[in-house]
Design a protein around this motif. Structure first.
Motif, mmCIF file in Angstrom:
data_model
loop_
_atom_site.group_PDB
_atom_site.id
_atom_site.type_symbol
_atom_site.label_atom_id
_atom_site.label_comp_id
_atom_site.label_asym_id
_atom_site.label_seq_id
_atom_site.Cartn_x
_atom_site.Cartn_y
_atom_site.Cartn_z
ATOM 1 N N ASN A 105 0.822 -1.213 0.000
ATOM 2 C CA ASN A 105 0.000 0.000 0.000
ATOM 3 C C ASN A 105 0.852 1.257 0.000
ATOM 4 O O ASN A 105 1.952 1.274 0.569
ATOM 5 C CB ASN A 105 -0.902 0.051 1.238
ATOM 6 C CG ASN A 105 -1.964 -1.008 1.234
ATOM 7 O OD1 ASN A 105 -1.715 -2.117 1.702
ATOM 8 N ND2 ASN A 105 -3.132 -0.688 0.716
ATOM 9 N N ASN A 112 -9.383 6.439 -4.712
ATOM 10 C CA ASN A 112 -9.435 5.015 -5.003
ATOM 11 C C ASN A 112 -10.664 4.697 -5.840
ATOM 12 O O ASN A 112 -11.796 4.686 -5.341
ATOM 13 C CB ASN A 112 -9.463 4.214 -3.685
ATOM 14 C CG ASN A 112 -9.256 2.732 -3.901
ATOM 15 O OD1 ASN A 112 -9.797 2.163 -4.832
ATOM 16 N ND2 ASN A 112 -8.460 2.109 -3.051
ATOM 17 N N ASN A 121 -3.868 3.563 -1.494
ATOM 18 C CA ASN A 121 -3.998 2.712 -2.676
ATOM 19 C C ASN A 121 -2.925 1.633 -2.731
ATOM 20 O O ASN A 121 -1.859 1.739 -2.119
ATOM 21 C CB ASN A 121 -3.942 3.568 -3.942
ATOM 22 C CG ASN A 121 -5.242 4.305 -4.187
ATOM 23 O OD1 ASN A 121 -6.299 3.865 -3.767
ATOM 24 N ND2 ASN A 121 -5.173 5.438 -4.876
ATOM 25 N N ASN A 149 -4.393 2.334 -8.290
ATOM 26 C CA ASN A 149 -4.027 1.038 -7.734
ATOM 27 C C ASN A 149 -3.170 0.253 -8.725
ATOM 28 O O ASN A 149 -3.466 0.223 -9.922
ATOM 29 C CB ASN A 149 -5.287 0.233 -7.408
ATOM 30 C CG ASN A 149 -6.025 0.766 -6.204
ATOM 31 O OD1 ASN A 149 -5.613 0.534 -5.064
ATOM 32 N ND2 ASN A 149 -7.104 1.487 -6.445
#
Length: 290
Positions: A105, A112, A121, A149
């Protein structure tokens, strides 16, 4: 615990639930040499799963040994030089076991798309194994931007391409499959989206490329057998009409099936699933006769 589930398909494929499964999550098994790595909840001393500030589980990577029946035994957290409890899951490894790419992360908040809120993310990091130290030299891949992401890395058999998922601009569904070239595990090429035939308007996750260059991935696209299904796509094929194929039962089930891994023998491997009669959470299954 030893609750095994055996199902048969086409008189050849058998899928067996592993004994290490529990009410916690076990997923993303990958065999490297004589070891097997998998993702599992980080837990307190009392065995309770640790959660982050968004009430999401925090995962670690564990390593174990294989017995003759495909069971994972003597599992323990990997040794790493980077201190602290941070998310590590869904990893891939170079053939020699020296380099690992894993999902983690961001340390700062970003928008997000997958969850519709500001969260930390997902990103992809690389680590190097050094004898006597364990996993060290952690680096975030340079294309991982905080407002998107990047997750579920998967190295090609020759180690020169890294496949992964992302929700960057141009993504058709919630997440699509992408790839970059890998140069000696030090530098990386331009991010390239896989074809619109492979990606759908739904969600694509957990890519894996077998030793014969077949791409396996998970999707919740329409006309599947369950919520999440595992698909295959031959990267060597020159057939312009080729489309991803949903794997037959018992690999796919009416439940969620994901994170497929095929050993180099191309007949056995592991998958993760939330299916009927599971132990709870995400469970690991071993299959033979593929």
């Amino acid at each position: 615990m030893n609750s095994s589930l055996v199902l048969a398909q086409s008189d050849t494929v058998e899928v067996r639930q592993l004994s290490l499964n529990s009410e916690l999550d076990h997923f993303a098994a990958r065999v490297v040499g004589n070891k097997v790595f998998y993702s599992h909840n980080l837990t307190t001393k009392r065995g309770r799963p640790i959660k982050d500030k968004y009430a999401g589980f925090v995962y670690g990577i564990y390593e174990g040994e294989l017995n003759s029946e495909g069971e994972i035994i003597n599992g323990k957290p990997i040794v790493k030089t980077e201190l602290g409890q941070f998310n590590m899951s869904a990893a891939t490894y170079s053939k020699d076991g020296r380099f690992m790419y894993f999902t983690s992360n961001q340390t700062g908040k970003g928008a997000n798309k997958l969850k519709g809120i500001d969260t930390y993310n997902l990103l992809i990091r690389r680590a190097e194994y050094v004898e006597g130290k364990g996993w060290t030299n952690f680096e975030t891949l340079p294309f991982c931007k905080p407002n998107n992401n990047f997750a579920h890395p998967a190295l090609s058999p020759d180690g020169n391409t890294l496949y992964f998922i992302s929700d960057i601009r141009g993504t058709k569904g919630k997440s699509d499959l992408y790839k970059v070239t890998v140069n000696n595990h030090q530098t990386y090429g331009e991010v390239t989206k896989l074809s619109e035939v492979i990606n759908s308007s739904r969600t694509e996750i957990f890519p894996f490329v077998s030793s014969d260059n077949v791409l396996y991935f998970t999707s919740n696209r329409r006309y599947g057998k369950g919520g999440l299904d595992i698909y295959s796509y031959d990267l060597n094929s020159k057939d312009p009409e080729q489309k991803p194929i949903s794997l037959d039962a018992p690999i796919n089930s009416p439940g969620d099936d994901f994170s497929f891994f095929l050993n180099e023998d191309l007949t056995s491997g592991y998958l993760s699933s939330r299916r009927l009669k599971g132990a709870g959470g995400d469970d690991l299954y071993y299959f033979t006769g593929f």
